[in-house]
Write a protein that holds these residues in place. Structure first.
Motif, mmCIF file in Angstrom:
data_model
loop_
_atom_site.group_PDB
_atom_site.id
_atom_site.type_symbol
_atom_site.label_atom_id
_atom_site.label_comp_id
_atom_site.label_asym_id
_atom_site.label_seq_id
_atom_site.Cartn_x
_atom_site.Cartn_y
_atom_site.Cartn_z
ATOM 1 N N PRO A 1 0.842 -1.198 0.000
ATOM 2 C CA PRO A 1 0.000 0.000 0.000
ATOM 3 C C PRO A 1 0.882 1.254 0.000
ATOM 4 C CG PRO A 1 -0.845 -1.609 1.552
ATOM 5 C CD PRO A 1 0.493 -2.115 1.084
ATOM 6 N N LEU B 1 1.870 2.872 3.245
ATOM 7 C CA LEU B 1 2.771 2.002 3.996
ATOM 8 C C LEU B 1 4.186 2.083 3.418
ATOM 9 C CD1 LEU B 1 3.332 -0.113 6.156
ATOM 10 C CD2 LEU B 1 2.460 -1.859 4.579
ATOM 11 N N VAL C 1 5.429 -6.087 8.790
ATOM 12 C CA VAL C 1 4.202 -5.894 7.992
ATOM 13 C C VAL C 1 4.066 -6.976 6.923
ATOM 14 C CG1 VAL C 1 3.961 -3.439 8.489
ATOM 15 C CG2 VAL C 1 5.270 -4.148 6.490
ATOM 16 N N ALA D 1 2.580 -9.844 8.746
ATOM 17 C CA ALA D 1 1.191 -9.535 9.105
ATOM 18 C C ALA D 1 0.257 -9.587 7.896
ATOM 19 C CB ALA D 1 1.121 -8.162 9.760
ATOM 20 N N GLN E 1 0.225 -7.472 5.335
ATOM 21 C CA GLN E 1 -0.103 -6.159 4.776
ATOM 22 C C GLN E 1 0.569 -5.922 3.431
ATOM 23 O OE1 GLN E 1 1.103 -3.967 8.353
ATOM 24 N NE2 GLN E 1 -0.995 -3.204 8.443
ATOM 25 N N ILE E 2 1.560 -6.740 3.103
ATOM 26 C CA ILE E 2 2.241 -6.669 1.818
ATOM 27 C C ILE E 2 1.908 -7.944 1.054
ATOM 28 C CG2 ILE E 2 4.487 -6.623 0.662
ATOM 29 C CD1 ILE E 2 5.577 -5.086 3.068
ATOM 30 N N LYS E 3 1.392 -7.793 -0.130
ATOM 31 C CA LYS E 3 1.070 -8.947 -0.984
ATOM 32 C C LYS E 3 2.319 -9.337 -1.754
ATOM 33 C CE LYS E 3 -3.318 -8.645 0.004
ATOM 34 N NZ LYS E 3 -3.560 -8.979 1.355
#
Length: 151
Positions: free
Chosen positions: A87, A90, A137, A140, A142-144
């Motif tokens: 994102p 981010l 992250v 978690a 949050q990063i693909k």
């Protein structure tokens, strides 16, 4: 009129998001498995700083093959480029957003390689704190991530 209402609804309900920042990292397939995880390894992330992230696939592929050349005589059987979709906000928070672009090689005072199809720029996780924040992250979710085998 209907299209205008849909657009207004997206903006008013905060459904609109910026496109992600997409960065790449070329490495051995074994190391890629450890960075992003697979059926045999849990996600471990990167181990040390600095971590260099390419802005394009061709640059990451180039450096994967550079890694291969450096590992003579114990060359790995395969190489992988890992694509990270982050994102945008981010990426900015991690210090690898658009404003942090640098010309490839400048950070380590190396000669700039001319890579066909490359942007000529990279993003860098410069210290262990930045690397750990990225790893957190990543773990978690949050990063693909997407892996692409190149050899």
């Amino acid at each position: 009129m209907l299209h205008l209402l849909i657009i207004q609804a997206k903006f008013s309900s905060n459904l609109y998001t910026e496109p992600p920042t997409i960065l790449f990292h070329g490495t051995t397939s074994n190391r890629a498995s450890k960075i992003v995880g697979n059926q045999f390894y849990e996600t471990q992330g990167f181990k040390k700083a600095p971590v260099f992230l390419a802005e394009d696939y061709n640059t990451a592929r180039y450096f994967a093959f550079e890694k291969l050349a450096a590992l003579v005589p114990n060359q790995p059987k395969s190489l992988t480029v890992v694509e990270f979709k982050i994102p945008t906000q981010l990426a900015n928070d991690l210090g690898i957003g658009q404003d942090s672009r640098s010309v490839i090689g400048v950070f380590e005072e190396l000669r700039f390689p001319d890579i066909p199809g490359g942007t000529g720029h990279e993003r860098i996780l410069r210290n262990l704190t930045d690397v750990q924040r990225f790893n957190d992250v990543l773990k978690a979710g949050q990063i693909k991530v997407r892996r692409q085998r190149v050899k």
